[in-house]
Design an enzyme around this catalytic site. Structure first.
Site, mmCIF file in Angstrom:
data_model
loop_
_atom_site.group_PDB
_atom_site.id
_atom_site.type_symbol
_atom_site.label_atom_id
_atom_site.label_comp_id
_atom_site.label_asym_id
_atom_site.label_seq_id
_atom_site.Cartn_x
_atom_site.Cartn_y
_atom_site.Cartn_z
ATOM 1 N N SER A 3 5.487 -2.460 4.548
ATOM 2 C CA SER A 3 5.890 -3.358 3.474
ATOM 3 C C SER A 3 7.313 -3.029 3.057
ATOM 4 O O SER A 3 7.781 -1.894 3.236
ATOM 5 C CB SER A 3 4.959 -3.185 2.268
ATOM 6 O OG SER A 3 5.498 -3.777 1.106
ATOM 7 N N TYR A 51 2.151 3.716 -3.613
ATOM 8 C CA TYR A 51 2.091 2.645 -2.608
ATOM 9 C C TYR A 51 3.310 2.713 -1.699
ATOM 10 O O TYR A 51 3.194 2.600 -0.468
ATOM 11 C CB TYR A 51 2.014 1.286 -3.301
ATOM 12 C CG TYR A 51 1.921 0.114 -2.347
ATOM 13 C CD1 TYR A 51 0.841 -0.028 -1.485
ATOM 14 C CD2 TYR A 51 2.908 -0.874 -2.327
ATOM 15 C CE1 TYR A 51 0.750 -1.108 -0.613
ATOM 16 C CE2 TYR A 51 2.821 -1.957 -1.464
ATOM 17 C CZ TYR A 51 1.737 -2.071 -0.612
ATOM 18 O OH TYR A 51 1.661 -3.150 0.247
#
Length: 319
Positions: free
Chosen positions: A158, A183
């Site tokens: 990501s 994350y």
């Protein structure tokens, strides 16, 4: 550091769909494993691969829900897998290996994002454990079935990898947990995993890629309150996506991982991070969140993470 991180002019872009990049690609007789292949980008990936002729195995934490989601799609089978549970990973891999089949594509697509502090296994931080360590163990355990001379492993990262590199002194966030930084670390780990796996696998013709699929509203946002998504400018007060936020459709979001898994344009390449259906450039030094950060493609950090991951999971197909 010399790098292959340069655009190749694929002819595709941010709004290309998974079907677009598979035009003219025949996957008949190929077997793909797509983790989380029953929801969001994973479901669109499964649909596109089967449409091109592939047989897709969908390992799922919720097999009943997965079977319902893929009902009507020809060429899909569902099995049970919880990436946050290494025993579940081992059991799935053993069942697959016992089938005697070989694997042409693995897309490590499943993941969790910005969840409250959660511990799995021996107290591991859940995002690092699920998004990275579970996939690390899965690919290593499946390695005997991965087809030499052409298989591809695709690690779905990501743009959030820009948030954080690996916190080498505290990868499991024993102190100061921050859901977004955790994350970000997990997504950096996804890139580093592909970098070192490609180094290890390319001699046998197995190549690995990482990618940013783009921003897409999917069940990945399940841990975010509506108020937080409104504040970030993702949706309006009624829950509708805001066009200025630049979100892709799920079909567009699935395109880069399908392109990385199948495109003949990537023949002879590997260990690179892709976005918008092309190889990404290295991120500029000014901190703009585009391309890939240098720490995420650093071969020394990739090797260090591989060693740590092997120690934590007890699995290393290359030892």
């Amino acid at each position: 550091m010399t790098t292959a991180q340069h655009k190749i002019g694929s002819g595709f872009g941010a709004h290309s769909t998974a079907d677009d990049v598979l035009q003219g690609v025949d996957l008949t007789g190929k077997l793909a494993i797509v983790t989380g292949g029953y929801s969001g980008l994973g479901l669109e990936t499964t649909r596109a691969l089967t449409k091109a002729g592939a047989h897709v195995v969908v390992p799922a934490r919720r097999p009943a829900a997965a079977r319902e989601a893929v009902e009507g799609i020809e060429g899909v089978e569902v099995d049970e897998l919880d990436l946050g549970d290494l025993e579940s990973v081992r059991a799935f891999a053993e069942r697959f290996l016992a089938s005697g089949r070989t694997i042409d594509i693995v897309i490590d697509n499943a993941g969790i994002m910005a969840c409250p502090e959660t511990r799995v296994g021996p107290g591991w931080e859940a995002q690092f454990a699920t998004n990275h360590l579970g996939h690390f163990a899965l690919v290593n355990r499946l390695w005997p079935a991965i087809e030499p001379g052409g298989a591809r492993i695709v690690s779905v990262s990501s743009g959030a990898h820009h948030i954080s590199g690996i916190r080498w002194d505290d990868v499991h966030w024993r102190t100061g947990y921050d859901k977004w930084e955790a994350y970000g670390q997990a997504k950096t780990a996804n890139v580093l995993f592909a970098v070192h796996l490609d180094r290890l696998g390319k001699e046998s013709g197995v190549r690995a890629f990482a990618l940013h699929p783009g921003g897409i509203l999917t069940p990945l946002q399940r841990h975010l309150a509506k108020e937080e998504m409104v504040e970030r400018g993702w949706i309006d007060e009624n829950g509708n996506p805001l066009n200025p936020s630049g979100f892709k459709s799920p079909q567009e979001g699935a395109a880069t991982q399908v392109w990385a898994a199948t495109s003949p344009q990537l023949a002879g390449l590997g260990g690179v991070y892709c976005e918008d259906c092309d190889i990404a450039e290295v991120a500029p030094a000014d901190g703009e969140r585009t391309g890939v950060r240098d720490y995420a493609i650093d071969p020394e950090q990739a090797a260090r993470l591989w060693t740590l991951s092997a120690e934590l999971t007890g699995v290393n197909a290359f030892a």
